[in-house]
Design an enzyme around this catalytic site. Structure first.
Site, PDB file in Angstrom:
ATOM      1  N   TRP A 283       0.853  -1.188   0.000  1.00 25.41           N
ATOM      2  CA  TRP A 283       0.000   0.000   0.000  1.00 25.41           C
ATOM      3  C   TRP A 283       0.889   1.239   0.000  1.00 25.41           C
ATOM      4  O   TRP A 283       1.866   1.301   0.737  1.00 25.41           O
ATOM      5  CB  TRP A 283      -0.914  -0.011   1.219  1.00 25.41           C
ATOM      6  CG  TRP A 283      -2.032   0.967   1.112  1.00 25.41           C
ATOM      7  CD1 TRP A 283      -2.090   2.203   1.690  1.00 25.41           C
ATOM      8  CD2 TRP A 283      -3.239   0.803   0.376  1.00 25.41           C
ATOM      9  NE1 TRP A 283      -3.269   2.816   1.353  1.00 25.41           N
ATOM     10  CE2 TRP A 283      -3.999   1.972   0.551  1.00 25.41           C
ATOM     11  CE3 TRP A 283      -3.752  -0.224  -0.412  1.00 25.41           C
ATOM     12  CZ2 TRP A 283      -5.247   2.145  -0.043  1.00 25.41           C
ATOM     13  CZ3 TRP A 283      -4.988  -0.048  -0.992  1.00 25.41           C
ATOM     14  CH2 TRP A 283      -5.715   1.122  -0.805  1.00 25.41           C
TER      15      TRP A 283
ATOM     16  N   GLU B 265      -0.722  -5.778   8.017  1.00 28.78           N
ATOM     17  CA  GLU B 265      -0.165  -7.110   7.791  1.00 28.78           C
ATOM     18  C   GLU B 265       1.324  -7.202   8.127  1.00 28.78           C
ATOM     19  O   GLU B 265       1.879  -8.298   8.246  1.00 28.78           O
ATOM     20  CB  GLU B 265      -0.411  -7.548   6.348  1.00 28.78           C
ATOM     21  CG  GLU B 265      -1.877  -7.793   6.028  1.00 28.78           C
ATOM     22  CD  GLU B 265      -2.686  -6.521   5.761  1.00 28.78           C
ATOM     23  OE1 GLU B 265      -3.925  -6.593   5.843  1.00 28.78           O
ATOM     24  OE2 GLU B 265      -2.088  -5.452   5.490  1.00 28.78           O
TER      25      GLU B 265
ATOM     26  N   CYS C  23       3.662   2.952   4.971  1.00 29.68           N
ATOM     27  CA  CYS C  23       3.354   4.373   4.890  1.00 29.68           C
ATOM     28  C   CYS C  23       1.850   4.546   5.051  1.00 29.68           C
ATOM     29  O   CYS C  23       1.075   4.024   4.257  1.00 29.68           O
ATOM     30  CB  CYS C  23       3.817   4.957   3.559  1.00 29.68           C
ATOM     31  SG  CYS C  23       3.388   6.706   3.364  1.00 29.68           S
TER      32      CYS C  23
ATOM     33  N   ILE D 169      -0.979   7.458   5.347  1.00 31.31           N
ATOM     34  CA  ILE D 169      -1.249   8.888   5.131  1.00 31.31           C
ATOM     35  C   ILE D 169      -2.634   9.196   5.686  1.00 31.31           C
ATOM     36  O   ILE D 169      -3.610   8.526   5.347  1.00 31.31           O
ATOM     37  CB  ILE D 169      -1.157   9.241   3.631  1.00 31.31           C
ATOM     38  CG1 ILE D 169       0.246   8.898   3.093  1.00 31.31           C
ATOM     39  CG2 ILE D 169      -1.489  10.720   3.418  1.00 31.31           C
ATOM     40  CD1 ILE D 169       0.391   9.035   1.589  1.00 31.31           C
TER      41      ILE D 169
ATOM     42  N   ASP E 120      -9.671  11.250   5.767  1.00 29.72           N
ATOM     43  CA  ASP E 120     -10.824  11.913   6.380  1.00 29.72           C
ATOM     44  C   ASP E 120     -11.508  11.082   7.463  1.00 29.72           C
ATOM     45  O   ASP E 120     -12.450  11.555   8.094  1.00 29.72           O
ATOM     46  CB  ASP E 120     -11.862  12.241   5.300  1.00 29.72           C
ATOM     47  CG  ASP E 120     -11.329  13.249   4.296  1.00 29.72           C
ATOM     48  OD1 ASP E 120     -10.478  14.064   4.683  1.00 29.72           O
ATOM     49  OD2 ASP E 120     -11.764  13.198   3.132  1.00 29.72           O
ATOM     50  N   THR E 121     -11.055   9.851   7.663  1.00 30.29           N
ATOM     51  CA  THR E 121     -11.723   8.963   8.631  1.00 30.29           C
ATOM     52  C   THR E 121     -10.721   8.532   9.701  1.00 30.29           C
ATOM     53  O   THR E 121      -9.511   8.717   9.540  1.00 30.29           O
ATOM     54  CB  THR E 121     -12.275   7.704   7.925  1.00 30.29           C
ATOM     55  OG1 THR E 121     -11.166   6.902   7.506  1.00 30.29           O
ATOM     56  CG2 THR E 121     -13.146   8.069   6.730  1.00 30.29           C
TER      57      THR E 121
ATOM     58  N   HIS F   8      -9.598   5.727  10.227  1.00 31.55           N
ATOM     59  CA  HIS F   8      -8.846   4.559   9.770  1.00 31.55           C
ATOM     60  C   HIS F   8      -7.345   4.745  10.010  1.00 31.55           C
ATOM     61  O   HIS F   8      -6.650   3.820  10.442  1.00 31.55           O
ATOM     62  CB  HIS F   8      -9.135   4.304   8.283  1.00 31.55           C
ATOM     63  CG  HIS F   8      -8.458   3.095   7.739  1.00 31.55           C
ATOM     64  ND1 HIS F   8      -8.847   1.818   8.061  1.00 31.55           N
ATOM     65  CD2 HIS F   8      -7.412   2.962   6.885  1.00 31.55           C
ATOM     66  CE1 HIS F   8      -8.073   0.948   7.434  1.00 31.55           C
ATOM     67  NE2 HIS F   8      -7.189   1.624   6.719  1.00 31.55           N
TER      68      HIS F   8
ATOM     69  N   ARG G 132      10.432  12.068   3.179  1.00 29.40           N
ATOM     70  CA  ARG G 132      11.056  11.066   4.040  1.00 29.40           C
ATOM     71  C   ARG G 132      11.407   9.778   3.296  1.00 29.40           C
ATOM     72  O   ARG G 132      11.942   8.847   3.895  1.00 29.40           O
ATOM     73  CB  ARG G 132      10.119  10.751   5.206  1.00 29.40           C
ATOM     74  CG  ARG G 132      10.013  11.920   6.166  1.00 29.40           C
ATOM     75  CD  ARG G 132       8.752  11.879   7.011  1.00 29.40           C
ATOM     76  NE  ARG G 132       8.729  12.979   7.969  1.00 29.40           N
ATOM     77  CZ  ARG G 132       8.392  14.244   7.674  1.00 29.40           C
ATOM     78  NH1 ARG G 132       8.037  14.566   6.434  1.00 29.40           N
ATOM     79  NH2 ARG G 132       8.414  15.179   8.607  1.00 29.40           N
TER      80      ARG G 132
END
Length: 165
Positions: A32, A68, A90, A92, A95-96, A98, A137
């Site tokens: 991801w 994972e 990573c 990022i 809006d939630t 999560h 980074r």
């Protein structure tokens, strides 16, 4: 991982692997946000090679996402042949909530593995507000945090190797 103000880790002090240190260095990378995570992975692999880790003792594996990483790291820690495990991801902010859940799961999982004291697990997960911060980074103006994670892994593997059990 501390922030080193350089580009691509050029000024990163790379520890040399203790010649008595044995075991594999596992680099576990989340797919991801792969534009970022693969750059971090490549930085880590480069540092391991520069530190003198034999190619046969460097294993790179991928997992779908940051959550994972913990499961894969646990397999390597309990497999018995790991000198150190580096998890790279990573996350990022969106809006939630999560973001918060994923970061908490990854951080707590790595903490749990490290508290067992068996094998160092290095937290190479970026937790950033936006893509620009991640890029800075992952080889940008703030260096490569994957490279820094590999330097930490070597130092910790050397430390573990220095103790007699």
């Amino acid at each position: 991982m501390s922030t080193i103000l350089n580009t691509n880790g050029d000024n990163l002090e790379i520890p040399q692997l203790n010649k008595k240190c044995s075991g594999k260095f596992y680099v576990v990378t989340a797919d991801w946000n792969s534009d970022i995570t693969y750059a971090l992975r490549d930085g880590a692999l480069d540092v391991l090679r520069k530190a003198g880790v034999d190619e046969k003792n460097i294993k790179s594996v991928s997992v779908p996402g940051t959550v994972e990483l913990v499961n894969a790291a646990s397999l390597m820690v309990h497999g018995g042949d790991a000198a150190a495990v580096i998890v790279i991801g990573c996350v990022i902010r969106g809006d939630t909530p999560h973001f918060d859940y994923v970061c908490q799961i990854a951080a707590q999982g790595v903490t749990t593995l490290n508290s067992q004291g068996k094998t160092p697990v290095i937290f190479g997960v970026l937790t950033v507000e936006n893509l620009t911060q991640a890029q800075e980074r992952a080889g940008g103006i703030l260096g490569n945090k994957g490279a820094e994670a590999a330097a930490a892994a070597i130092s910790m593997a050397n430390l573990h190797n220095s103790f007699w059990f």
